[in-house]
Design a protein around this motif. Structure first.
Motif, short mmCIF file in Angstrom:
data_model
loop_
_atom_site.label_atom_id
_atom_site.label_comp_id
_atom_site.label_asym_id
_atom_site.label_seq_id
_atom_site.Cartn_x
_atom_site.Cartn_y
_atom_site.Cartn_z
N SER A 41 0.84 -1.20 0.00
CA SER A 41 0.00 0.00 0.00
C SER A 41 0.87 1.25 0.00
O SER A 41 1.96 1.24 0.59
CB SER A 41 -0.91 0.01 1.24
OG SER A 41 -1.50 1.27 1.39
N PRO A 42 0.42 2.32 -0.63
CA PRO A 42 1.19 3.57 -0.54
C PRO A 42 1.16 4.16 0.87
O PRO A 42 1.99 5.00 1.21
CB PRO A 42 0.48 4.51 -1.52
CG PRO A 42 -0.61 3.75 -2.15
CD PRO A 42 -0.76 2.43 -1.48
N ILE A 43 0.20 3.72 1.69
CA ILE A 43 0.09 4.27 3.04
C ILE A 43 1.31 3.89 3.89
O ILE A 43 1.85 4.71 4.62
CB ILE A 43 -1.24 3.80 3.70
CG1 ILE A 43 -2.40 4.50 3.00
CG2 ILE A 43 -1.25 4.08 5.20
CD1 ILE A 43 -3.77 4.05 3.44
N ASN A 44 1.74 2.63 3.77
CA ASN A 44 2.92 2.21 4.54
C ASN A 44 4.16 2.05 3.65
O ASN A 44 5.22 1.67 4.13
CB ASN A 44 2.62 0.89 5.26
CG ASN A 44 2.10 -0.15 4.30
OD1 ASN A 44 2.24 -0.01 3.09
ND2 ASN A 44 1.48 -1.18 4.82
N ASP A 45 4.00 2.31 2.36
CA ASP A 45 5.10 2.26 1.39
C ASP A 45 5.66 0.84 1.19
O ASP A 45 6.83 0.70 0.85
CB ASP A 45 6.22 3.23 1.79
CG ASP A 45 6.94 3.77 0.56
OD1 ASP A 45 6.34 3.71 -0.53
OD2 ASP A 45 8.08 4.23 0.68
N ILE A 46 4.84 -0.17 1.43
CA ILE A 46 5.27 -1.53 1.08
C ILE A 46 5.04 -1.69 -0.42
O ILE A 46 3.92 -1.55 -0.91
CB ILE A 46 4.50 -2.61 1.87
CG1 ILE A 46 4.82 -2.46 3.37
CG2 ILE A 46 4.86 -4.02 1.39
CD1 ILE A 46 4.10 -3.46 4.26
N LYS A 47 6.13 -1.98 -1.16
CA LYS A 47 6.04 -1.96 -2.63
C LYS A 47 5.55 -3.27 -3.22
O LYS A 47 5.00 -3.30 -4.31
CB LYS A 47 7.42 -1.67 -3.24
CG LYS A 47 8.11 -0.47 -2.65
CD LYS A 47 7.68 0.81 -3.32
CE LYS A 47 8.60 1.94 -2.93
NZ LYS A 47 7.89 3.21 -2.80
N LYS A 48 5.85 -4.40 -2.51
CA LYS A 48 5.52 -5.70 -3.09
C LYS A 48 4.66 -6.52 -2.13
O LYS A 48 4.81 -6.41 -0.91
CB LYS A 48 6.80 -6.47 -3.41
CG LYS A 48 7.49 -5.93 -4.64
CD LYS A 48 8.60 -6.84 -5.12
CE LYS A 48 9.12 -6.33 -6.44
NZ LYS A 48 10.58 -6.24 -6.48
N PHE A 49 3.80 -7.35 -2.73
CA PHE A 49 3.01 -8.25 -1.90
C PHE A 49 3.94 -9.21 -1.17
O PHE A 49 4.84 -9.80 -1.79
CB PHE A 49 2.05 -9.07 -2.78
CG PHE A 49 0.81 -8.31 -3.15
CD1 PHE A 49 -0.19 -8.08 -2.21
CD2 PHE A 49 0.63 -7.84 -4.45
CE1 PHE A 49 -1.34 -7.40 -2.55
CE2 PHE A 49 -0.53 -7.15 -4.79
CZ PHE A 49 -1.51 -6.92 -3.84
#
Lengths: 183, 233
Positions: A41-49
């Motif tokens: 999610s862009p909310i936590n900036d995790i780029k990959k599943f």
């Protein structure tokens, strides 16, 4: 306590307004993170599943090849896919270009527009790294199966909250008239 | 004096004048039947089909069906409402209805009907037809993207001699509303506002005026369409 539901979100051809509206649930965010965990999610900036998700929230429609790729990835990785906002549901403002041929749009943006001054070489961006634009802007439901839709531009924070609450708890919820809007 | 007859709408006994249209009879009895092409004071046309009810077991448009003694009408039932939802969804996919940018948003009857039935997304694929925006008239702009072909403008907006300002041209899927060129010259500001008001959607917009009412104060922001009818009881 039951296991936390995993949520992933993304913004395709959108303006991030729907994500902003999600932040508008204000202090209820604290209640939300008690019962959910955010993955890509862009909310936590995790780029990959990093794992299979329960709920995927999609903002924006599909205007280029990358949007289609991300959307398909979300469909594979999420059990429930929710179209959030007018763009995801029907293409929204980007889809206003659907009545105009793509070449005309690009020429107007990069060559002929009255505000185009800096493009002295008269070039149109064509780097192979750039996603290819689609002929039209497509609603998410035209590309993958969408399970639920939350209308609004952006959807009212209360509507987002009510939907998330219903999805997480599995209980049906009443939507007040005032929060169900298309604009 | 007109004869009073009895009809049963969703099991409720209603009294109304014989020969009156079902839509009117229902509204007088505090029952809302949704409409789109109907406009108070103008001869009904029955083109949008949203007011369709089951009358004695048959599907009939309430705006064009005169009532008769002992009529049994189904209005607010799951079957009828599902059909109405389908019609509204068809309107949305057939045109280009971009609510977020529309000047009529909040005052639009098509949108209000969709709110009433809480339609989140149409079940049909969007067609994205290519339509024109006509800005050649001095008083109004016609945006064909939003037009639902209810013919309300053609039927209601007339001059002192009863001539229509608007007309249909072409046929079938190419049909569109036009403003008569010569008549458009005698259209004044008041007439333009009247035309905008008659249009259930944002297809006819008076020039040099838009977004006058703030969000939250528009016609259908707080109260669903038809709530004024349902209050009379």
């Amino acid at each position: 306590m039951a296991e936390k539901k995993i949520i992933a979100t993304t913004s395709l051809a959108g303006c991030f307004g729907c994500h902003m509206s999600l932040l508008d649930i204000d202090e209820r965010m604290l209640d939300l993170i008690e019962v959910v965990e955010f993955n890509k999610s862009p909310i936590n900036d995790i780029k990959k599943f990093t794992r299979k998700c329960d709920i995927g929230l999609i903002e924006g429609g599909c205007c280029n090849s990358e949007n289609v790729h991300v959307l398909k990835l979300f469909r594979e990785s999420c059990k429930i896919l929710v179209a959030v906002g007018e763009c995801a549901i029907m293409g929204g403002l980007p889809a206003m270009r659907n009545g105009i041929p793509l070449k005309e749009c690009i020429d107007e943006a990069y060559l002929n527009g009255i505000t185009v001054h800096a493009n002295v070489n008269k070039t149109v961006p064509n780097d192979p790294e750039l996603p290819v634009l689609l002929d039209k802007v497509y609603p998410c439901s035209a590309v993958v199966k969408i399970d639920y839709s939350i209308p609004g531009c952006p959807p009212h924070a209360d509507l987002l909250w009510a939907t998330l609450y219903a999805l997480v708890t599995g209980k049906e919820t009443e939507i007040p008239y005032e929060v169900f809007k298309y604009d | 004096m007109a004869e009073i007859v009895r009809v049963y709408i969703d099991g409720k006994e209603c009294l109304a004048q014989n020969g009156e249209y079902l839509l009117q009879a229902a509204r007088e009895n505090g029952i809302y039947i949704p409409t789109l092409c109907h406009y108070e004071g103008v001869k009904p046309k029955g083109s949008c089909r949203i007011c369709t009810c089951k009358v004695n077991g048959r599907l009939m448009t309430a705006c064009t069906t005169p009532i008769a003694e002992g009529m049994v009408v189904e209005n607010n039932t799951a079957e009828i409402n599902e059909m109405r939802k389908a019609i509204i969804e068809l309107f949305f996919v057939e045109g280009n209805h971009f609510c977020p940018t529309c000047e009529k948003s909040g005052d639009c009857e098509l949108q209000a009907l969709a709110y009433k039935y809480q339609i989140t997304a149409p079940r049909y694929p969007f067609l994205f037809p290519t339509k024109r925006v006509v800005a050649e008239y001095s008083r109004i702009i016609i945006d064909h993207n939003r037009c639902v072909l209810c013919k309300r403008c053609v039927r209601a907006i007339k001059d002192a001699e009863g001539r229509s300002f608007f007309a249909y041209r072409r046929r079938g899927q190419h049909i569109e509303v036009i403003l008569d060129k010569r008549m458009s010259e005698q259209m004044d500001y008041e007439k333009a506002l009247e035309a905008e008001k008659v249009c259930p959607v944002g297809a006819i917009m008076a020039r040099r005026i838009a977004f006058t009412t703030p969000v939250g104060h528009r016609k259908y922001d707080k109260k669903p369409i038809g709530s004024d009818v349902e209050k009379i009881k």
